[in-house]
Design a protein around this motif. Structure first.
Motif, PDB file in Angstrom:
ATOM      1  N   GLY A  65      36.179  30.523  45.787  1.00 49.25           N
ATOM      2  CA  GLY A  65      35.380  31.418  46.616  1.00 49.25           C
ATOM      3  C   GLY A  65      35.373  31.036  48.086  1.00 49.25           C
ATOM      4  O   GLY A  65      35.223  31.890  48.950  1.00 49.25           O
ATOM      5  N   ASN A  79      33.852  27.548  37.774  1.00 54.31           N
ATOM      6  CA  ASN A  79      33.256  27.072  39.024  1.00 54.31           C
ATOM      7  C   ASN A  79      33.480  25.581  39.183  1.00 54.31           C
ATOM      8  O   ASN A  79      33.494  24.827  38.218  1.00 54.31           O
ATOM      9  N   TYR A  87      36.862  36.469  46.697  1.00 53.04           N
ATOM     10  CA  TYR A  87      36.139  36.779  45.463  1.00 53.04           C
ATOM     11  C   TYR A  87      36.928  37.723  44.565  1.00 53.04           C
ATOM     12  O   TYR A  87      36.688  37.794  43.373  1.00 53.04           O
ATOM     13  N   VAL A 105      33.030  33.868  35.412  1.00 51.57           N
ATOM     14  CA  VAL A 105      33.506  35.192  35.812  1.00 51.57           C
ATOM     15  C   VAL A 105      35.007  35.376  35.586  1.00 51.57           C
ATOM     16  O   VAL A 105      35.409  36.357  34.987  1.00 51.57           O
ATOM     17  N   THR A 156      32.230  28.353  43.887  1.00 49.21           N
ATOM     18  CA  THR A 156      32.412  29.474  42.973  1.00 49.21           C
ATOM     19  C   THR A 156      33.881  29.840  42.808  1.00 49.21           C
ATOM     20  O   THR A 156      34.694  29.663  43.721  1.00 49.21           O
ATOM     21  N   HIS A 157      34.185  30.334  41.645  1.00 50.59           N
ATOM     22  CA  HIS A 157      35.512  30.888  41.345  1.00 50.59           C
ATOM     23  C   HIS A 157      35.271  32.235  40.679  1.00 50.59           C
ATOM     24  O   HIS A 157      34.949  32.293  39.494  1.00 50.59           O
ATOM     25  N   TYR A 158      35.392  33.324  41.452  1.00 47.73           N
ATOM     26  CA  TYR A 158      35.219  34.671  40.923  1.00 47.73           C
ATOM     27  C   TYR A 158      36.560  35.320  40.616  1.00 47.73           C
ATOM     28  O   TYR A 158      36.682  36.087  39.669  1.00 47.73           O
TER      29      TYR A 158
END
Length: 128
Positions: free
Chosen positions: A77, A35, A103, A20, A60-62
C-alpha cells in the motif's frame, strides 16, 4: 458447474490468509501475500506450506500479487513493489519504491503491466 458438495472442496491452508488480496498460482504453487508483506508459498498438490518470508513491502497489502514473465510481483500500500522469483523458496530480485500509495491490483495486457497509484498510471514493459 452446478452444486459443489463438501467432499469436492479442498482447503489448501487456513494460515497466512490475506485480508484483501487474492492468491495467485503458477499451477504448482499458490502465493499468498498479506499485510506486512508476509508471503506464504503453498504446494497446490500436497497443501503443504513450503515457505514463508517477508517481501520488503510493509503495511497494508490491498492489491493482489501478479505473476508475469516468470516472476512474482507484490504491491504494498505504501507504493513498494517487490519482484520475486517463483518456486518453493522465492528470492527477492528487486524492490522499487513508487513513493505513492498502491491499492488497486495492476493489469497485464500484451506484456505490459499497468499499475495505478493514487496520483499516476504507470505502464511497465515495452510499449509500442
Amino acid at each position: 458447474k452446478g452444486h459443489v458438495s463438501a467432499d469436492q472442496v479442498r482447503v489448501l491452508t487456513t494460515r497466512g490468509i490475506p485480508e484483501v488480496p487474492s492468491p495467485v498460482s503458477d499451477g504448482e504453487r499458490a502465493y499468498l501475500i498479506k499485510n506486512g508483506g508476509q508471503l506464504s508459498v503453498v504446494d497446490v498438490e500436497t497443501a503443504v506450506i513450503e515457505h514463508r518470508m517477508r517481501t520488503k513491502g510493509s503495511g497494508t497489502h490491498y492489491a493482489s500479487p501478479l505473476i508475469a514473465d516468470g516472476r512474482l510481483y507484490s504491491f504494498a500500500g505504501n507504493g513498494r513493489v517487490t519482484v520475486l522469483s517463483l518456486g518453493d523458496k522465492p528470492s527477492i530480485l528487486a524492490v522499487n519504491d513508487l513513493a505513492d500509495a498502491v491499492y488497486a491490483t495492476p493489469a497485464i495486457v500484451d506484456g505490459v503491466i499497468y499499475l495505478r497509484t493514487h496520483s499516476k498510471l504507470y505502464a511497465f514493459g515495452e510499449v509500442n
